[in-house]
Scaffold this active site. Structure first.
Site, short mmCIF file in Angstrom:
data_model
loop_
_atom_site.label_atom_id
_atom_site.label_comp_id
_atom_site.label_asym_id
_atom_site.label_seq_id
_atom_site.Cartn_x
_atom_site.Cartn_y
_atom_site.Cartn_z
N ASP A 195 -34.09 -56.26 8.06
CA ASP A 195 -35.31 -55.84 7.35
C ASP A 195 -35.10 -54.67 6.40
O ASP A 195 -35.84 -54.51 5.44
CB ASP A 195 -36.45 -55.55 8.34
CG ASP A 195 -36.15 -54.42 9.30
OD1 ASP A 195 -34.96 -54.16 9.57
OD2 ASP A 195 -37.11 -53.80 9.81
N GLU A 252 -21.96 -59.86 11.47
CA GLU A 252 -21.41 -58.85 10.56
C GLU A 252 -19.89 -58.73 10.67
O GLU A 252 -19.21 -58.49 9.67
CB GLU A 252 -22.06 -57.49 10.82
CG GLU A 252 -23.51 -57.40 10.38
CD GLU A 252 -24.49 -57.89 11.44
OE1 GLU A 252 -25.72 -57.85 11.19
OE2 GLU A 252 -24.03 -58.31 12.53
N HIS A 310 -36.88 -48.42 14.74
CA HIS A 310 -35.95 -49.36 15.35
C HIS A 310 -34.59 -49.24 14.65
O HIS A 310 -34.48 -48.78 13.52
CB HIS A 310 -36.48 -50.80 15.25
CG HIS A 310 -36.67 -51.30 13.85
ND1 HIS A 310 -37.70 -50.88 13.04
CD2 HIS A 310 -35.95 -52.18 13.11
CE1 HIS A 310 -37.62 -51.49 11.87
NE2 HIS A 310 -36.56 -52.28 11.88
N HIS A 311 -33.53 -49.65 15.34
CA HIS A 311 -32.14 -49.56 14.88
C HIS A 311 -31.65 -48.11 14.79
O HIS A 311 -30.63 -47.85 14.12
CB HIS A 311 -31.93 -50.24 13.52
CG HIS A 311 -32.25 -51.71 13.51
ND1 HIS A 311 -32.34 -52.47 14.64
CD2 HIS A 311 -32.49 -52.56 12.46
CE1 HIS A 311 -32.63 -53.72 14.31
NE2 HIS A 311 -32.73 -53.81 13.00
N GLY A 324 -4.24 -55.80 13.09
CA GLY A 324 -4.02 -56.77 14.16
C GLY A 324 -5.23 -57.08 15.01
O GLY A 324 -5.13 -57.18 16.24
N ASP A 348 -5.57 -70.50 19.71
CA ASP A 348 -6.82 -70.85 20.39
C ASP A 348 -7.59 -69.62 20.86
O ASP A 348 -8.81 -69.53 20.73
CB ASP A 348 -6.55 -71.81 21.56
CG ASP A 348 -5.41 -71.37 22.46
OD1 ASP A 348 -4.83 -70.30 22.25
OD2 ASP A 348 -5.08 -72.14 23.40
N ASN A 373 -2.23 -73.39 22.75
CA ASN A 373 -1.14 -73.10 23.70
C ASN A 373 -1.65 -72.31 24.91
O ASN A 373 -0.94 -71.51 25.50
CB ASN A 373 0.02 -72.38 23.02
CG ASN A 373 -0.41 -71.12 22.28
OD1 ASN A 373 -1.57 -70.72 22.35
ND2 ASN A 373 0.51 -70.49 21.59
N GLY A 421 -4.00 -69.87 25.57
CA GLY A 421 -4.28 -68.45 25.78
C GLY A 421 -3.58 -67.51 24.83
O GLY A 421 -3.11 -67.89 23.76
N GLU A 457 0.24 -61.57 23.95
CA GLU A 457 0.01 -60.63 25.03
C GLU A 457 0.74 -61.06 26.30
O GLU A 457 1.18 -60.20 27.09
CB GLU A 457 -1.50 -60.49 25.25
CG GLU A 457 -2.15 -59.85 24.02
CD GLU A 457 -3.65 -59.68 24.14
OE1 GLU A 457 -4.21 -60.00 25.20
OE2 GLU A 457 -4.25 -59.22 23.15
#
Length: 573
Positions: free
Chosen positions: A38, A60, A123-124, A422, A452, A479, A481, A485
């Site tokens: 708004d 966003e 608001h916000h 990253g 994925d 693959n 996951g 990591e």
């Protein structure tokens, strides 16, 4: 209604919002990313009036990623959010753009200046009357701030912010209060474009630096050129290409510099990333007695875990605002002017040939027996054989970012990745922005490789691609996951697992039809080979989504090396 005295003095009065969007149009932007709220709605009415297209993103964060991808292709972009809740959702993407030198104009619709002055409980807000807290959060990830709280200053501040965004190649932050949108400014200023040119280097200083560079270049027995991301970000590709082609020196790129060099040139040798380098590259680069390093960003993932073995005593660094020759630094000397004069004066150089890059697949990886799994060692050289000149290739943080090091590009390919910041999920939004920019520039083919796990963070942006009539080819690497990591820590840990979606079912869910999209599931090398040989698929006549199944435990060699180095670095006491 009476006209105020100041407005009467204006030669060609235009509304602040009109002035802002006209300026964005003048610097080459045609698509505006963002999410309505708004506090920005009235301003959004001016977008189409300025000849701009409102993209409209799902959220966003995705809008920020898309603006980043758009800017890397078009040169600059803009994104509009609303105060507080909207702008904070964007900040991760803006931080990434700041980190990686990507110019984005971030426009925030804010409450009226009167509401802010009175500290109203709106608001916000945080409910404490502080309307500066969110702009303060953006301050350290913006190279300039422009708060349009006064029509007397608005046009000047807009021009200043857009110029700084372009010149520094980093995001800027502009606030547009609701009561400023229709205030009047001098429209006659629009007749004079914003000056986006850097002042030339001081001649005497530049000539001295050029002489110093040439002294060492002529004395070198086996010099090489190493190109990195800031050659692209700071727009010195023309000078860089001239140096590469006229010197004929062996040329290499850092991972973040992929796409900066014509990789079909005979003197292109491949990717240098320390221990993660292409075959034969590390030895050639590290044995050189002089490295002309253009636009270097020596981050951990860009150096395969800080495994560079290059001495500063054998390096000349060219940057946007200084040149460093060995350990002597020359601030305020921009690389453009220096590189031009070096090329003009360098004459004949000592050249020791280096390795040549190729998309040759190793014999042990060529097997095409039934049910032969797709491996990274096979995939990335094969991708290089399939790519076309002038493609745009986006790779996600993780397996794709590292795998693409093994892909030799055709001429004119643009490569987008986020190696330094990253943020996983970046590439999906960036693909939307890049594909939109490609459409505006004549429909260059846009290709995305995403894992994925990363896809699940920002998958909704595929719906924006469909709504905007974009036609990327999306390869989703299934693959099971978070592979990168897993290799850093916790290979079998539950936190590196993800929910297994029915990925191809998402395309019709997001509005895809047989007319505007097509999906594929590819589980073997032979199926992938058949797809790569399909001319209709390669023509990219519609959005195409390929679910590419690969073994959970497989990963590019460079990823394994970098992950191991990252784990050791994380464990240091």
């Amino acid at each position: 209604m009476a006209t105020d005295i100041r407005t009467a003095e204006l030669k060609e009065p235009v509304d602040v919002a009109e002035y802002l969007f006209q300026r964005l149009h003048q610097v080459g932007i045609r698509g505006i990313h963002g999410v309505p709220g708004d506090y920005n709605l009235v301003a959004l009415d001016y977008i189409s009036k300025a000849g701009l297209n409102w993209v409209g993103n799902v959220n966003e964060l995705n809008a920020g990623y898309a603006a980043d991808g758009y800017a890397r292709i078009k040169g600059i972009s803009a994104v509009v959010t609303t105060f507080g809740v909207g702008e904070l959702s964007l900040l991760n993407a803006i931080a990434g753009a700041y980190s990686e030198f990507v110019p984005i104009v971030h426009i925030v619709g804010t409450p009226s200046t009167l509401s802010q002055k009175d500290g109203m409980l709106l608001h916000h807000t945080l409910g404490n009357g502080n309307f500066e807290v969110f702009s303060d959060m953006s301050k350290n990830i913006s190279c300039a701030m422009a708060k349009l709280n006064d029509p007397h200053e608005a046009a000047t501040l807009i021009d200043y912010a857009i110029r700084e965004c372009w010149m520094q190649s980093r995001p800027v932050y502009i606030t547009l209060p609701t009561d400023m949108v229709q205030k009047k400014v001098e429209g006659e200023r629009l007749k004079k474009p914003i000056d986006l040119h850097h002042p030339p280097n001081q001649v005497e200083k530049e000539d001295y630096v050029v002489d110093v560079v040439l002294k060492y270049l002529h004395a070198a027995k086996n010099p090489i050129i190493l190109v990195d991301a800031c050659a692209q970000r700071h727009r010195v590709l023309e000078e860089t290409h001239e140096l590469i082609e006229k010197s004929n020196l062996p040329t290499f790129v850092a991972p973040m510099g992929k796409g900066a060099v014509n990789e079909t040139l005979p003197n292109f040798g491949g990717v240098y990333a320390g221990d993660g380098s292409n075959e034969g590259v590390r030895e050639r680069v590290e044995s050189s007695d002089l490295i002309l390093s253009i636009g270097a960003i020596k981050s951990d993932f860009n150096t395969a875990g800080f495994t560079y073995r290059i001495s500063q005593l054998s390096t000349i660094d060219f940057h946007s605002d200084y040149v460093r020759v060995k350990y002597s630094e020359y601030p305020g000397v921009r690389m453009q002017g220096v590189l031009k004069k070096v090329v003009a004066k360098m004459g004949k150089l000592s050249i020791q040939p280096g390795p040549t890059a190729s998309n040759e697949i190793a014999n042990e990886d060529k097997k095409m027996s039934n049910n032969e799994c797709i491996s990274h060692d096979w995939l990335w050289p094969r991708v290089g054989q399939w790519l076309q000149p002038d493609d745009i290739v986006i790779t996600e943080t993780g397996t794709a970012n590292f795998g693409i090091w093994e892909t030799k590009f055709p001429k004119g390919v643009s490569a987008l990745s986020q190696v330094l910041w990253g943020s996983i999920g970046y590439s999906v939004g960036a693909c939307q922005g890049a594909a939109l920019a490609a459409k505006e520039m004549g429909n260059r083919r846009t290709v995305l490789f995403v894992g994925d796990g990363s896809f699940e963070l920002s998958a909704q942006e595929v719906s924006t691609m469909i709504r905007q009539g974009l036609k990327p080819i999306i390869f989703l690497i299934n693959n099971e996951g978070y592979t990168i990591e897993r290799y850093i820590h916790g290979f079998e840990a539950a936190y590196n697992d993800i929910s297994q979606w029915k990925y191809t079912d998402l395309i019709p869910t997001f509005g895809g039809t047989p007319e505007n999209s097509k999906t594929y599931q590819v589980k073997t090398k032979q199926e992938a080979e058949d797809l790569f040989n399909d001319k209709k698929f390669a023509a990219a006549g519609k959005l195409q989504f390929v679910e590419l199944f690969m073994p959970k435990e497989d990963a590019p060699k460079a990823l394994k090396l970098t992950a191991e180095a990252s784990a050791k670095n994380n464990a240091k006491q």
